[in-house]
Each structure stands twice: as structure tokens, then as C-alpha cells.
Design an enzyme around this catalytic site. Structure first.
Site, PDB file in Angstrom:
ATOM      1  N   HIS A  28      43.980  80.354 -34.540  1.00  0.00           N
ATOM      2  CA  HIS A  28      43.473  79.106 -33.951  1.00  0.00           C
ATOM      3  C   HIS A  28      42.522  79.400 -32.796  1.00  0.00           C
ATOM      4  CE1 HIS A  28      46.405  76.852 -36.285  1.00  0.00           C
ATOM      5  NE2 HIS A  28      45.846  75.744 -35.858  1.00  0.00           N
ATOM      6  N   LYS A  36      56.855  72.605 -37.515  1.00  0.00           N
ATOM      7  CA  LYS A  36      58.095  71.993 -37.046  1.00  0.00           C
ATOM      8  C   LYS A  36      57.969  71.708 -35.561  1.00  0.00           C
ATOM      9  CE  LYS A  36      60.638  76.168 -35.834  1.00  0.00           C
ATOM     10  NZ  LYS A  36      61.161  76.101 -34.470  1.00  0.00           N
TER      11      LYS A  36
END
Lengths: 280, 186
Positions: free
Chosen positions: B39, B104
Site C-alpha cells: 500500500h 477484518k
């Protein structure tokens, strides 16, 4: 005097690292089964069913239960009448972790300098906690600790006036703020008393108690039951998707403390509470 | 309980508009993987005005750092990692057309706003079910940043990968609503 070769310690530590990551303890399996029966949310039941299936596949195919195979936390009890031969005990345990994570195809999740963050490549060093005990045995417990639940853990130095109610509120607040992140249903390790580092260590040690085993102290056992009930009223549920089973268990350990202190540490563990123990 | 909705990426804006928080889905097809390091690199390229190494348009990113694949297996354990670590980078990727994320845990208010602004969804997979989810992966190949090892960007081909819609484009939030539904107020 009984002697023990450090090579055996390495082999056993290696095996414990692998077994802890592949095979759930029977008490955890049965706690997850009870959770599935108790959960009223259908989504929650579905998640708990998948966790059962996951445990079966992991044990059968020797695939880690979770890809975060953790930093290896190792509790060692050394009998003071035992003589260790063939090298350094600390190096023998470290070598066991290195071997276990390589041979088991476990993920190497340890960075050397925490600020530079370069992977050490072999999941060492482990975090080792030592205790010297009477006798001539060596007890090794390996607890691979994932970051998802570790990162949501907390410690607070309460004022003694805050007392039991303050401690309960802090434990509840910690679980509530963690929400879905630590992979509930949780086992919550709590350490109360001692000093800052002692409370944290007690909270970690509390995770080693079999899930469902009662605290031998009746007052602490009642406190644990009350905490489980309060946590399960938060509604977080399995994986935080809503439900009545947020904690499988709360394990509390206490230690004498300073007249002016009330340290409380909360160490959260995911539903797997992976750990394996061997006595040599 | 309703039957799961079947999803086959690329995920269009139209497909996303039919998804609501709480729906179960089964995903079959291609997923991209990325964690913190990938990222960071992608957002750094965007800040310099450069092209991404892979197109994110209508794609789904799965936040996962698998354990090593043993001989004879496609992948090791591969459950979701905590999504919140990616929050600072996510709005920039959503602006590039990223349509879904699987992970999650909580997302930041900025990410939740960006989901609505860019019509994208956040799915939750079962944390700690790494062995089970590995059975859904049919192939894995590195498509960017091989130097990152387990943190490289992989393209996974998955079959019936189970997930739940956590955040939809309408502001629905299963972490908030599910908890409200089951909380016992004293």
C-alpha cells in the site's frame, strides 16, 4: 544430579512451535463447540462452525490454523536441581524456534529493530519468560502470539480507590474498544497487582490456563464468571458481527502490590489460544 | 439465514449497489492481495503522479500475508489481517477505482466516507480461519513488488471464498448494527 542435553530442548521446542500452530488444544475445541451451541446469532453460529472446520483441516493437512503464526512467546520453568549440558539453554530454545518455523512452513513475522523494521527471516528471537523452580525437570510452554489480538491489549495503573469496580470497567472497556479486531470470541487474560511489568506478565501467563478450568480461588472464580457475563452482553459476538459469545473465558491472576498501586493488565487472545507444553 | 450472494470480480458499480451490510457472499475469480508495504509503495507512486503496477479498477484487494506454501500446495494459511493498518492509504486507492476490500476489523471514518463517495464495499472474512480459506485458493502468482516476499502483490484465483459485507455504499455497518442488535442494555 539429573542432566539434560540442550539438543533435546531444541528438538522439543521446534515440535511445540509446529504443534501449537497446527493443532488446537482439546479444551479450546470444546469451548468453541459450547460457543456454537450457546450463540443465538445465525451469522455467529456460522462463523463458529467455520472455526471448527478450520481446526479440523489444520490438524489433518498440517496447515497453520492462522497465517499469523505469531511471535513465539516461551515460558520456561527450570528445576534448580537440573543440570543442562551441551550449550546455552537460551540459544537452544532460540534454535528450536528457528527450526520449528522453518520446518513447519510457518510465517516469519518478527522484525529486528522495531523502528527499522527489517524481518529477521527466521522468526527469532522468541520472547522468553524464565522461572527457577524446585525439582529436576524442565517445563517449556510455547504460545505463538498473533498481532491482531496483542495489539488490542492494554495496561492501566489504577488508583487504589478505583478498586474492583475500576478494574472491571477497565477490562470491559478494553474488550469493547477492541471490537472485531482481536478475532473474538476471545480468551481474556487479566493480571492484577504487582508492578507494571508483573501485571502484564500475569495477564500473559493467565492465557495458558485450560479454557473452562475454574480459578482455584472462589472469589476470583466468581469475578471471572461476572466478567464473562458482562463481556457477552456487549453484543460484539464472533468476529464482531454481532452475537452473544464475545468471550470464551476470562482468566484472572493476582499478585501482591504496593500500598499506592493497582496495576491492571488485559492481554487479549483470539479464539484459538494456541499453546503447547512439554515437561522434560 | 439468506443464501450467500455469488460474486465474480471485476465488481461493477451496479453489482456493488446490490450489496448490503450483513449479506453473506461467496467470491469466485481473481483477487489482488496487498498489505502495509505494498500500500505504501502504491500510494507513493500516485503521489508522484505515476501509474500503478496493476490496475485497481473494479478490483477487490484482500488484506493477507499468507504463511509459506509447503511443497505441493498453492498457498499456506491465508486468513485476513487487520484492515485498520491500511486505512491511511485506502482513500487514495478507492479514488483509483478500487471496488472492494476484504479484511477484518474496524475501518476509519475517512475510509467509510470514501466507500460511499466512490461506491465501494468492505467485506469481512473469518479471522483465524487460515487453513479453511487456503482451500478456496486455486492459484497464486506475484503481479507486483516481488521484493516484498510474503507482502508482494499477488493475484489469487479463488473459488467460493466466503465473506460478509461489513460496510456498504449506503452507510450500513455490520460491526455497528450487529453489535446493537445483540447488546444487552442494563
Amino acid at each position: 544430579m539429573r542432566t539434560l542435553d540442550c539438543q533435546i530442548v531444541t528438538e522439543v521446542t521446534s515440535r511445540l512451535c509446529r504443534e501449537a500452530n497446527f493443532v488446537l488444544e482439546p479444551d479450546v475445541i470444546s469451548a468453541l463447540g459450547k460457543a456454537r451451541d450457546d450463540e443465538i446469532s445465525t451469522t455467529g453460529k456460522d462463523i463458529l462452525e467455520k472455526l471448527h472446520e478450520n481446526a479440523a483441516i489444520a490438524a489433518r493437512d498440517r496447515i497453520p490454523i492462522c497465517q499469523d503464526t505469531g511471535i513465539a512467546v516461551v515460558f520456561v520453568e527450570v528445576g534448580q536441581e537440573l543440570r543442562l549440558t551441551g550449550g546455552s539453554l537460551e540459544e537452544a530454545i532460540t534454535a528450536g524456534v528457528r527450526d520449528g518455523y522453518a520446518r513447519g512452513f510457518l510465517r516469519k513475522s518478527v522484525v529486528g529493530d522495531p523502528l527499522v523494521r527489517k524481518n529477521t527471516g527466521d522468526n527469532t528471537p522468541p520472547v522468553i519468560h524464565w522461572r527457577l523452580v524446585p525439582g529436576d525437570r524442565l517445563k517449556i510452554s510455547v504460545l505463538p502470539k498473533g498481532a491482531g489480538s496483542e495489539n488490542m491489549s492494554a495496561l492501566k495503573m489504577l488508583k487504589p480507590a478505583e478498586g474492583l469496580e475500576g478494574a472491571k470497567q477497565f477490562i470491559l472497556d478494553t474488550v469493547s474498544a477492541a471490537g472485531p479486531n482481536p478475532c473474538p470470541p476471545l480468551v481474556v487474560g487479566v493480571g492484577i497487582g504487582g508492578t507494571m511489568e508483573k501485571a502484564a506478565l500475569l495477564a500473559k501467563e493467565a492465557l495458558l490456563r485450560p479454557v473452562g478450568a475454574k480459578n482455584p480461588d472462589p472469589e476470583l472464580a466468581a469475578l471471572e464468571d461476572a466478567l464473562v457475563a458482562s463481556i457477552n452482553q456487549l453484543g460484539i459476538g464472533p468476529m464482531g458481527l454481532g452475537g452473544r459469545v464475545t468471550a470464551l473465558a476470562v482468566h484472572v491472576l493476582v499478585f501482591p502490590t504496593h500500598i499506592a498501586s493497582l496495576p491492571v493488565a488485559v492481554n487479549l487472545n483470539c479464539h484459538a489460544v494456541r499453546h503447547k507444553t512439554a515437561v522434560l | 439465514m439468506l443464501e450467500p450472494v455469488r460474486i465474480t470480480p471485476p465488481l461493477t458499480g451496479e453489482a456493488v449497489s446490490g450489496l448490503r451490510a450483513g449479506m453473506r457472499v461467496l467470491i469466485s475469480g481473481k483477487l489482488l492481495t496487498a498489505r502495509d508495504a505494498a500500500h505504501k509503495k502504491m500510494v507513493a507512486l500516485l503521489e508522484k503522479g505515476e501509474e500503478l503496477p496493476v490496475s485497481l479498477t473494479d478490483q477487490i484487494i484482500y488484506y493477507v500475508g499468507p504463511s509459506p506454501a509447503p511443497p505441493g500446495r498453492v498457498i499456506g494459511a491465508c486468513g485476513p489481517t487487520t484492515s485498520g493498518r491500511m486505512d491511511v492509504y485506502t482513500p487514495a486507492l478507492l479514488a483509483q477505482g478500487l471496488r472492494g476490500m476484504i479484511g477484518k476489523g474496524f475501518r476509519s471514518p475517512e475510509v467509510l466516507q470514501a466507500l460511499q463517495a466512490h461506491h465501494a464495499v468492505y467485506f469481512g472474512a473469518v479471522g483465524g480461519a487460515g487453513a479453511l480459506l487456503s482451500k478456496c485458493v486455486q492459484s497464486a502468482r506475484v503481479v507486483a513488488y516481488p521484493e516484498l516476499g510474503p507482502e508482494a502483490v499477488y493475484e489469487l484465483t479463488v473459488s467460493d471464498f466466503p465473506a460478509v459485507v461489513i460496510n456498504d455504499i449506503y452507510g450500513g455497518d455490520l460491526y455497528r448494527d450487529g453489535r446493537r442488535q445483540y447488546a444487552v442494555h442494563k
